[in-house]
Enzyme design. Structure first.
Site, mmCIF file in Angstrom:
data_model
loop_
_atom_site.group_PDB
_atom_site.id
_atom_site.type_symbol
_atom_site.label_atom_id
_atom_site.label_comp_id
_atom_site.label_asym_id
_atom_site.label_seq_id
_atom_site.Cartn_x
_atom_site.Cartn_y
_atom_site.Cartn_z
ATOM 1 N N LYS A 285 0.819 -1.471 0.154
ATOM 2 C CA LYS A 285 -0.351 0.241 -0.205
ATOM 3 C C LYS A 285 0.832 1.453 0.091
ATOM 4 C CE LYS A 285 -4.269 -1.858 2.521
ATOM 5 N NZ LYS A 285 -5.021 -1.768 1.602
ATOM 6 N N ARG A 359 -10.118 -11.231 1.697
ATOM 7 C CA ARG A 359 -11.121 -12.243 1.644
ATOM 8 C C ARG A 359 -10.819 -13.927 1.447
ATOM 9 N NH1 ARG A 359 -11.667 -9.539 -4.320
ATOM 10 N NH2 ARG A 359 -11.439 -7.795 -3.172
#
Ligand code: BES
Ligand code: ZN
Ligand code: ZN
Length: 510
Positions: A285, A359
């Site tokens: 990120k 996920r």
């Protein structure tokens, strides 16, 4: 001379009081706006009683001290009552507003939370240590406003805010007050876990904290802190692929709360994403705001805090909580874009973006969760930045295959004011994650940015066979600037109270 003597006598009495009790008492009282009257005020029952003991002095002061108190505004009066050196009067808006169909919440309850929180904070700033609070006609909402409004994470600061204890003013409805305190303390536990830095709340420390909080309820609770070897035995390859870049060992936390008199009652299953720090992994990120990713365990925090609260309230329902806890870090061992991993149910996943890690850990936890034959599955996760783009912090996004489950969650959220909004689970999105070059599934949608919250939900659905499942994407509600007036700036702990209210509703249903 006389004035001087009076002043010094007054000061003496004041100091004597302080040193005797070592605490200052405050009082929060509510006033409604009077229907149809521009400048009229209408005192709550407690405020009217207080006014009477002072022969109408409070209403008189309210009249002369400025325009009629509008909703959310407050005013402090000093020295009007011998027991309460500081009295904060707060504006509650119109009486009997109730549920608003447009806003999807109970406006009266929200107004009480907001007003009471503002009053308590005002007194805290004046270094008042103990505050009595007007029930304002709804003691639970008043307690929530007080306890949520006063919470502030300053454990790691040398200089701390004044510690304030609160209690219900008068004897009206103390059971509702206690319930409100429990709901708020649940949310505050989630806030604490989310706000705390990632070097303090590691997967191990998270599990230990929850174990400690459940200590007093040991006879109804069992806790399993599963280590790496158990996770390997379970063949949770998706979870392990996220954890492998980190030096911090993963933990799979499993909580069983047996509150139902029928011990065989099918449990409610709650699953929370527990990434204690999300750097993005090899798909690193950008640096700005990366610190906020210490709260990427918000799903696990809200789920576990709601189970702690259910246990404290002795809700007559069985709940199982699962939290796959780990860090998502880049290293020589980390999963690389394009790697293929195998989930617990045998499905293969091409990990094209290591930052779509939530996920992956949830996929394995959901597969495992099905083995308990739950009556409903609710997973909670700070899953996608796209959820924040879609709804911001107004509501948690709910993706569900069950109209019944949607109704239950929605109903609960209207009561708590911590809202939910239904989102789609179209095949349209499923096609975007099943169209994959090397494996059964790709962990990102093929049109990457478009509908990101929906493709993430479609991915999770591939690991669900149960008829009543809901995925709550809480990325948008993870933190608060000033949108929710009764929460200070910081990690929000949302939607813990909605989860507790939902579980309480199921207890009723059975
Ligand atoms: N934890 C983040 C999502 C997030 C972002 C939560 C901002 C709270 C605030 C998640 O793991 C993530 O990085 N998701 C990616 C998915 C993308 C790579 C498909 C995202 O949203 O950008
Ligand atoms: Zn991520
Ligand atoms: Zn994440």
């Amino acid at each position: 001379r006389r004035r001087c003597a009076r002043t010094s006598a007054g000061r003496f009495v004041y100091e004597a009081n302080v040193s005797m009790s070592l605490s200052t008492l405050g009082l929060v009282l509510g006033v409604f706006e009077k229907e149809g009257e521009e400048d009229g005020l209408h005192l709550t029952e407690a405020a009217a009683g207080f006014d009477q003991t002072l022969s109408g002095k409070l209403s008189e002061l309210l009249k002369i001290s400025g325009p009629a108190l509008k909703q959310g505004k407050s005013r402090v009066f000093y020295g009007i009552h011998k027991d309460f050196p500081c009295v904060a009067v707060v504006g509650l808006g119109k009486n009997n507003e109730g549920v608003c169909g447009k806003e999807n919440w109970d406006t009266s309850k929200e107004n009480i939370r907001q007003a009471v929180s503002a009053g308590c904070r005002l007194l805290q700033d004046l270094e008042v240590n103990h505050v009595e609070v007007d029930a304002c006609g709804d003691a639970q909402s008043a307690a929530e406003g007080a306890a949520l409004g006063l919470f502030h994470y300053d454990q790691l600061k040398s200089k701390k805010k004044t510690k304030v204890t609160t209690q219900l003013h008068g004897s009206a409805d103390s059971a509702s007050w206690e319930k409100g305190v429990a709901y708020a303390e649940g949310q505050n536990l989630a806030r604490l876990l989310m706000e705390a830095p990632a070097n303090h709340i590691t997967p191990t420390a998270f599990a230990n904290t929850i174990e400690e909080k459940l200590g007093p309820h040991a006879e109804r609770v069992t806790i399993n802190k599963r280590s790496q070897s158990w996770i390997e035995e379970q063949q949770m390859g998706a979870f392990l692929s996220v954890s492998r870049g980190s030096e911090e060992p993963p933990v799979f936390l499993e909580l069983h709360y047996n509150g139902s008199p029928d011990s065989k009652q099918a449990p409610l299953l709650l699953v929370g994403k527990g990434i204690t720090f999300d750097s993005g992994g090899i798909s690193l990120k950008p640096s700005p705001s990366m610190d906020a990713m210490r709260a990427d365990m918000g799903g696990a925090a809200t789920v576990c805090a709601s189970i702690v609260t259910a246990a404290a309230l002795k809700l007559p329902v069985n709940i199982i909580g699962l939290a796959p806890l780990c860090e998502n870090m880049p290293s020589g061992k980390a999963t690389k874009p394009g790697d293929v991993v195998r989930a617990k149910n045998g499905k293969t996943i091409q990990v094209d973006n290591t930052d779509a890690e939530g996920r992956l850990v949830l996929a394995d936890a959901l597969c495992y969760g099905h083995t308990f034959n739950p009556r409903a599955i609710v997973n909670v996760a700070t899953l996608t930045g796209a959820m924040d783009v879609a709804l911001g912090s107004a509501a948690t996004g709910v993706f569900t295959n069950s109209d019944w489950l949607w109704e239950q969650l929605h109903k609960a959220s209207v009561v708590t004011g911590d809202r939910v909004w239904r989102m789609p689970l179209f095949q349209h999105y499923t096609r975007q994650v099943t169209d994959c070059q090397l494996a059964d599934l790709n962990n990102i949608g093929k049109y990457s940015r478009s509908g990101g919250a929906c493709t993430a939900a479609a991915f999770l659905r591939e690991f669900v066979t149960a008829p009543h499942w809901a995925h709550l994407d809480i990325a948008g509600v993870m933190s608060n600037k000033d949108e929710v007036p009764y929460l200070r700036k910081g990690m929000s702990g949302r939607p813990t109270r909605t989860l507790v209210e939902f579980a309480a509703g199921l207890a009723h249903d059975s």
